[in-house]
Design an enzyme around this catalytic site. Structure first.
Site, PDB file in Angstrom:
ATOM      1  N   SER A 194      24.760  64.328  56.633  1.00  0.00           N
ATOM      2  CA  SER A 194      25.362  65.576  57.132  1.00  0.00           C
ATOM      3  C   SER A 194      26.264  66.192  56.071  1.00  0.00           C
ATOM      4  O   SER A 194      26.821  67.264  56.256  1.00  0.00           O
ATOM      5  CB  SER A 194      26.181  65.276  58.396  1.00  0.00           C
ATOM      6  OG  SER A 194      27.192  64.314  58.078  1.00  0.00           O
ATOM      7  N   HIS A 248      29.652  52.741  49.772  1.00  0.00           N
ATOM      8  CA  HIS A 248      30.531  52.443  50.916  1.00  0.00           C
ATOM      9  C   HIS A 248      30.484  50.974  51.305  1.00  0.00           C
ATOM     10  O   HIS A 248      30.888  50.605  52.409  1.00  0.00           O
ATOM     11  CB  HIS A 248      30.141  53.319  52.116  1.00  0.00           C
ATOM     12  CG  HIS A 248      30.480  54.765  51.903  1.00  0.00           C
ATOM     13  ND1 HIS A 248      29.953  55.770  52.679  1.00  0.00           N
ATOM     14  CD2 HIS A 248      31.287  55.379  51.000  1.00  0.00           C
ATOM     15  CE1 HIS A 248      30.432  56.943  52.278  1.00  0.00           C
ATOM     16  NE2 HIS A 248      31.238  56.726  51.239  1.00  0.00           N
ATOM     17  N   GLN A 271      25.246  56.008  50.847  1.00  0.00           N
ATOM     18  CA  GLN A 271      26.460  55.869  51.662  1.00  0.00           C
ATOM     19  C   GLN A 271      26.264  54.768  52.694  1.00  0.00           C
ATOM     20  O   GLN A 271      27.210  54.371  53.363  1.00  0.00           O
ATOM     21  CB  GLN A 271      26.772  57.177  52.392  1.00  0.00           C
ATOM     22  CG  GLN A 271      27.015  58.359  51.495  1.00  0.00           C
ATOM     23  CD  GLN A 271      27.132  59.643  52.293  1.00  0.00           C
ATOM     24  OE1 GLN A 271      28.223  60.043  52.722  1.00  0.00           O
ATOM     25  NE2 GLN A 271      26.014  60.295  52.526  1.00  0.00           N
TER      26      GLN A 271
END
Ligand code: BV8
Ligand code: ZN
Length: 297
Positions: free
Chosen positions: A246, A152, A110
């Site tokens: 997370s 991303h 990411q």
């Protein structure tokens, strides 16, 4: 060696299609602030409020200053031991050592900081030199091709808002006005109230058509890159390592659940407990840059 590590290593030995989904915690030890565990605020603004097409449309000057700040942080960063361990998994002979049954390895990150691809490039060049290959040909054959997917985007990509032009540009500052705005802020953590308004014509422009350029990253509500190939990787994976995330941003946060759902093994390597933990087979709590080297010597 802890029981957890030995039990995990046994399982890893049988894995055939291994994937990693990584987040900002992978680069924390390299000095790059994460988003949500407190380090991520910038000028008392929430990064997730700035990483949107709406924020850029409303105030491209502020969003570019945010990315200028992060570009500067990333340019000062070096890959850490966790990046190195993951890069080694893209070297067939190392992967065979830790996972003798492995057929494929993929890192889906990411992160936009380029530290994983840069680490892989450095490792490949090192292996080439060790094998006496000092030609200036690209040293791709020492590592598995297409093993890293930056879903991303990439922070140094400068993408046009009008045409398809997109180039990697690591210069700093990207344009004089961003350098000047930088100089105006002695300490990045001062209040967001001070706001330097850079005229749009002085912001980074497309080198092909001259239109306003934007950072080549995926903002919220934009479609992540490589989704088709990533979905195939998730579908085939029988082992997923969830590292430094997370697990709050979709679709990346759904991958562990999907691998588990078709009978795969889930291992989390994270500093704090996350939503993925309860559906994980192994949870390694602590900094990935110190834990990964003990699990994958
Ligand atoms: C999409 C690039 C559809 C820019 C980023 C409502 C409910 C659910 C979902 C949604 C919703 N509304 C909208 C959505 C979808 C949305 C989403 O998930 N929102 C969430 C926040 C609710 N997702 C999207 O919009 C995505 N696009 O869905 O498109 C679509 C599909 C098809 C066609 C058209 C459209 C796009 C999301 C991409 C956003 N861009 N980044 C930039 O970076 O500026 S996301 C950003 O957050 C980063 O990429 C970051 O990596 C990512 C996730 O955060 P983490 O990496 O996990 O970082 P975080 O700080 O949160 O956590 C760090 C962790 O590391 C912590 O757990 C910490 O404990 C740990 N840690 C710290 N140090 C260490 C460590 N662990 C180990 N070792 C250490 N040393
Ligand atoms: Zn253009």
């Amino acid at each position: 060696m802890t029981d957890l590590t030995s039990a995990f290593r046994e399982k890893f030995k049988d894995a055939k299609h291994i994937m990693v989904v990584a987040g900002a915690g992978l680069s924390a030890a390299s000095g790059i602030p994460t988003f949500r565990d407190g380090g991520g605020m910038w000028r008392s603004l929430d990064p997730t409020e700035l990483a949107t097409p709406e924020a850029f449309a409303k105030n491209p000057s502020l969003v570019w200053q945010f990315y200028h700040y992060r570009r500067t942080k990333v340019l000062a960063a070096k890959p850490n031991h966790a990046h190195e361990i993951l890069a080694k998994m893209s070297v067939p002979k190392y992967l065979k050592k830790v996972a003798p049954s492995a057929k494929t390895f993929h890192l889906v990150t990411q992160n936009i900081d380029r530290l994983s691809p840069d680490m892989l490039e450095a490792l490949s060049n090192r292996l080439a030199l060790e094998s006496g290959d000092n030609s200036d040909q690209p040293k791709r054959e020492y590592v598995s091709p297409n093993s890293i997917y930056e879903m991303h985007g990439r922070i140094f990509d400068v993408k046009c808002t009008e045409c398809d032009h997109c180039v990697e540009d690591r210069s700093n500052p990207l344009c004089p006005a961003l350098g000047a705005a930088d100089a105006a802020f002695k300490d990045y953590h001062d209040a967001g109230s001070q706001d330097i308004e850079i005229p749009v014509e002085e912001l980074p422009r497309c080198s092909a058509c001259g239109a306003l350029a934007r950072p080549g990253v995926v903002w919220f509500d934009e479609k992540p890159y490589h989704l088709d190939v990533i979905n195939t990787i998730v579908y085939k994976a029988d082992m997923i390592l969830v590292i430094g995330t997370s697990s709050t941003v979709r679709p990346a946060s759904t991958y562990a659940y999907r691998v588990k759902r078709h009978g795969g093994t889930v291992a989390v390597f994270n500093l704090d407990p996350s939503e993925t933990d309860e559906r994980s087979d192994f949870v390694f709590c602590g900094p990935c840059e110190t834990i990964l080297p003990t699990v994958f010597p």
